[in-house]
Design a protein around this motif. Structure first.
Motif, short mmCIF file in Angstrom:
data_model
loop_
_atom_site.label_atom_id
_atom_site.label_comp_id
_atom_site.label_asym_id
_atom_site.label_seq_id
_atom_site.Cartn_x
_atom_site.Cartn_y
_atom_site.Cartn_z
N UNK A 1 0.92 -1.28 -0.08
CA UNK A 1 -0.05 -0.06 0.10
C UNK A 1 0.71 1.10 -0.14
N UNK A 2 1.90 1.27 0.48
CA UNK A 2 2.77 2.54 0.68
C UNK A 2 3.22 3.06 -0.63
N UNK A 3 3.48 2.58 -1.65
CA UNK A 3 3.70 3.21 -2.90
C UNK A 3 2.50 3.77 -3.36
N UNK A 4 1.42 3.02 -3.34
CA UNK A 4 0.33 3.68 -3.80
C UNK A 4 -0.27 5.02 -3.30
N UNK A 5 0.05 4.92 -1.78
CA UNK A 5 -0.30 6.02 -0.86
C UNK A 5 0.47 7.22 -1.64
N UNK A 6 1.81 6.97 -1.82
CA UNK A 6 2.76 8.01 -2.33
C UNK A 6 2.33 8.61 -3.62
N UNK A 7 2.03 7.76 -4.36
CA UNK A 7 1.66 8.09 -5.78
C UNK A 7 0.02 9.02 -5.61
N UNK A 8 -0.56 8.61 -4.76
CA UNK A 8 -1.83 9.27 -4.60
C UNK A 8 -1.63 10.61 -4.32
N UNK A 9 -0.68 10.89 -3.31
CA UNK A 9 -0.42 12.16 -2.77
C UNK A 9 0.19 12.96 -4.05
N UNK A 10 0.86 12.36 -4.89
CA UNK A 10 1.67 13.07 -5.86
C UNK A 10 0.79 13.65 -7.05
N UNK A 11 -0.54 12.63 -7.15
CA UNK A 11 -1.25 12.98 -8.08
C UNK A 11 -2.33 14.00 -7.82
N UNK A 12 -2.45 14.13 -6.44
CA UNK A 12 -3.40 15.28 -5.97
C UNK A 12 -2.74 16.71 -6.19
N UNK A 13 -1.16 16.64 -5.89
CA UNK A 13 -0.47 17.67 -5.78
C UNK A 13 -0.39 18.15 -7.28
N UNK A 14 -0.43 17.23 -8.47
CA UNK A 14 -0.30 17.62 -9.78
C UNK A 14 -1.93 17.87 -10.27
N UNK A 15 -2.65 17.95 -9.45
CA UNK A 15 -4.16 18.43 -9.66
C UNK A 15 -4.71 17.25 -10.83
N UNK A 16 -4.44 15.80 -10.50
CA UNK A 16 -5.07 14.74 -11.20
C UNK A 16 -5.92 13.90 -10.31
#
Length: 143
Positions: A22-37
């Motif tokens: 789950x850890x990498x998926x959490x990190x990717x989700x934060x990044x996508x939010x920051x990128x407005x996706x």
């Protein structure tokens, strides 16, 4: 680097147990939010939630609030409030400053949707939960 070269539970550092699927998926989700996706963020956080066991309450709470934020950014106010309500139920069991901050970040733009029943119901439920639990002693900001 030695620990990475020698796999096995007896050789792994104690902190490694926190780095699950789950850890990498959490990190990717934060990044996508920051990128407005937010659509991609929602997909990744749903993936992370599917891998979190029920006993990982804090991580599930964080991810539910992340999902609420992603859903809100796609203008799915009802879905956002549903995810946030699930998170508040879990948050009532915790003392997590980070999750309270995530909750406050979610609620800030939600105020502009106060005419929608989902937003009003969420706020009423949050106030009720705060009166019955540890949330009442946290730093939840009310308008």
């Amino acid at each position: 680097m030695d620990a990475l070269d020698r796999p096995g539970p007896e050789k792994e550092p104690g902190w490694i147990v926190h780095f699950d699927r789950a850890y990498p998926a959490d990190g990717q989700a934060h990044c996508y939010l920051d990128l407005r996706q937010p659509e991609l963020a929602a997909r990744k956080v749903e993936e992370a939630l599917s891998w979190h066991p029920e006993h990982r309450v804090r991580r599930r709470t964080s991810d539910l609030l992340l999902l609420a934020t992603a859903r809100f950014q796609t203008r799915d106010v009802e879905g956002a409030c549903e995810s946030a309500t699930q998170a508040v139920t879990l948050l009532a069991q915790l003392r997590s400053t980070l999750d309270v901050e995530y909750l406050n970040r979610f609620r800030s733009p939600l105020r502009s949707f106060e005419r929608e029943s989902a937003a009003r119901d969420f706020e009423a439920g949050l106030r009720a939960a705060a009166g019955r639990s540890i949330l009442g002693r946290s730093e939840i900001r009310y308008a």
